[in-house]
Design a protein around this motif. Structure first.
Motif, short mmCIF file in Angstrom:
data_model
loop_
_atom_site.label_atom_id
_atom_site.label_comp_id
_atom_site.label_asym_id
_atom_site.label_seq_id
_atom_site.Cartn_x
_atom_site.Cartn_y
_atom_site.Cartn_z
N ALA A 289 75.65 -10.66 -25.06
CA ALA A 289 74.68 -10.37 -23.95
C ALA A 289 73.78 -11.20 -23.36
O ALA A 289 73.67 -11.14 -22.08
N ALA A 290 73.32 -11.96 -23.91
CA ALA A 290 72.31 -12.96 -23.36
C ALA A 290 73.17 -13.96 -22.55
O ALA A 290 72.66 -14.17 -21.11
N SER A 291 74.24 -14.20 -22.85
CA SER A 291 75.10 -15.11 -21.84
C SER A 291 75.44 -14.13 -20.61
O SER A 291 75.60 -14.88 -19.39
N ARG A 292 75.75 -12.98 -20.75
CA ARG A 292 76.12 -11.94 -19.39
C ARG A 292 74.83 -12.25 -18.41
O ARG A 292 74.98 -12.07 -17.45
N TYR A 293 73.73 -11.92 -19.36
CA TYR A 293 72.46 -11.79 -18.53
C TYR A 293 72.42 -12.90 -17.81
O TYR A 293 72.12 -12.87 -16.67
N TRP A 294 72.46 -14.21 -18.23
CA TRP A 294 72.12 -15.35 -17.53
C TRP A 294 73.04 -15.45 -16.27
O TRP A 294 72.65 -16.18 -15.27
N LEU A 295 74.48 -14.94 -16.57
CA LEU A 295 75.35 -15.24 -15.25
C LEU A 295 74.98 -14.13 -14.16
O LEU A 295 74.87 -14.33 -13.23
N SER A 296 74.75 -13.04 -14.68
CA SER A 296 74.90 -11.73 -13.94
C SER A 296 73.38 -11.62 -13.19
O SER A 296 73.31 -11.48 -11.83
N SER A 297 72.29 -12.04 -13.89
CA SER A 297 70.71 -11.82 -13.40
C SER A 297 70.45 -13.19 -12.84
O SER A 297 69.58 -13.15 -11.75
N GLU A 298 70.72 -14.15 -13.44
CA GLU A 298 70.04 -15.55 -13.13
C GLU A 298 70.86 -16.49 -12.40
O GLU A 298 70.65 -17.67 -11.94
N ARG A 299 72.13 -16.28 -12.55
CA ARG A 299 73.32 -16.97 -11.93
C ARG A 299 73.31 -18.27 -12.48
O ARG A 299 73.35 -19.42 -11.69
N ASP A 300 73.06 -18.45 -13.80
CA ASP A 300 72.90 -19.76 -14.67
C ASP A 300 74.00 -20.13 -15.27
O ASP A 300 74.10 -19.61 -16.70
N GLU A 301 74.94 -20.76 -14.80
CA GLU A 301 76.32 -20.95 -15.78
C GLU A 301 76.18 -21.89 -16.83
O GLU A 301 76.73 -21.68 -17.67
N THR A 302 75.08 -22.55 -16.92
CA THR A 302 74.73 -23.64 -17.82
C THR A 302 74.16 -22.65 -19.23
O THR A 302 74.76 -22.99 -20.34
N ASN A 303 73.46 -22.08 -19.00
CA ASN A 303 72.90 -21.05 -20.10
C ASN A 303 74.03 -20.10 -20.53
O ASN A 303 73.86 -19.55 -21.65
N HIS A 304 74.63 -19.55 -19.54
CA HIS A 304 75.84 -18.72 -19.96
C HIS A 304 76.78 -19.33 -20.85
O HIS A 304 77.15 -18.86 -21.74
N ASP A 305 77.20 -20.64 -20.50
CA ASP A 305 78.28 -21.32 -21.29
C ASP A 305 77.48 -21.41 -22.67
O ASP A 305 78.34 -21.50 -23.52
N ARG A 306 76.43 -21.88 -22.58
CA ARG A 306 75.48 -22.34 -24.00
C ARG A 306 75.82 -21.05 -24.83
O ARG A 306 75.93 -21.17 -26.06
N PHE A 307 75.15 -19.94 -24.29
CA PHE A 307 75.01 -18.84 -25.33
C PHE A 307 76.39 -18.12 -25.67
O PHE A 307 76.57 -17.58 -26.67
N ARG A 308 77.18 -18.15 -24.64
CA ARG A 308 78.73 -17.82 -24.93
C ARG A 308 79.39 -18.69 -26.04
O ARG A 308 79.99 -17.96 -27.02
N ALA A 309 79.11 -19.93 -26.26
CA ALA A 309 79.47 -20.78 -27.29
C ALA A 309 78.92 -20.47 -28.38
O ALA A 309 79.77 -20.47 -29.40
N LEU A 310 77.64 -19.95 -28.46
CA LEU A 310 77.05 -19.53 -29.61
C LEU A 310 77.57 -18.11 -30.36
O LEU A 310 77.75 -17.96 -31.41
N GLY A 311 78.05 -17.49 -29.08
CA GLY A 311 78.70 -16.10 -29.54
C GLY A 311 79.93 -16.33 -30.19
O GLY A 311 80.35 -15.62 -31.08
#
Length: 215
Positions: free
Chosen positions: A160-182
């Protein structure tokens, strides 16, 4: 099992926020999206199995409930009889092979009923009660007290955090980081489920979906 509020709080904490008890539409939608897509649609976990009895009509057809997940083949389809060892067990077949069988051979395929907008069981067995065990899509959580069927809080929160970073903040780096943890967390879930269900495949080839695969 975690509640919706616990999942929202965990996601907020990962994001470094303190608004877990508040309504944050993008984050809250992400929690339900990852439950129903990232997790339930991607892996046939044993705790997502659901048993139901369908009654076929005069054409041998019956709709599944709306929570039927077509991404995984049915675990079991059978006519349950009263004696021991006398059930009629169905086997899946391809659509083009269906007419080669009759009711005594207990074959089925699954298609989509555009009239009812439900996935549909097709058999040659008319007016029969057929027990099916399939994988369900978890119900949408709406109340803070709703209890999730997914047993791991962290896997929901990381995705959920990874999706939030992409959809709300447009932050692909944090999206990828938290998706990897997921992904790491979901692998732990798969390994645990594999130990509990040693004879079951832990992941299904996405092209073998049950409704287009022969035995």
């Amino acid at each position: 099992m975690p509640t919706y509020l616990q999942e929202k709080n965990a996601t907020a904490n990962i994001l470094g926020k303190t608004d877990g008890t508040s309504t944050v539409v993008i984050r809250d939608n992400a929690v339900n999206d990852v439950r129903q897509n990232e997790i339930a649609n991607a892996y046939p976990f044993s705790w997502l199995r659901k048993s139901d009895t369908l009654t076929t009509d005069s054409y041998g057809q019956a709709d599944f409930d709306a929570d039927f997940n077509p991404n995984h083949p049915c675990k079991d389809v059978r006519i349950v009889n009263s004696g021991q060892g006398d059930d009629y067990i169905f086997s899946v077949c391809q659509l083009e092979e269906f007419d080669h069988f009759d009711a005594s051979q207990h074959r089925y395929f699954i298609d989509y009923n555009t009239t009812t907008n439900r996935w549909r069981l097709n058999t040659h067995n008319n007016s029969e009660s057929i027990r099916v065990i399939y994988y369900q899509i978890p119900a949408t959580l709406t109340l803070d007290t709703d209890v999730d069927i997914i047993p791991d809080l962290d896997v929901v929160a990381y995705f959920a955090a990874s999706r939030y970073w992409l959809s709300s903040e447009r932050d692909e780096t944090n999206h990828d980081r938290f998706r990897a943890l997921g992904e790491q967390r979901i692998q732990l879930l798969i390994n645990r489920d594999k130990k509990a269900q040693p004879r079951r495949l832990t992941r299904v080839n996405p092209y073998n979906l049950g409704y287009n695969r022969a035995d």
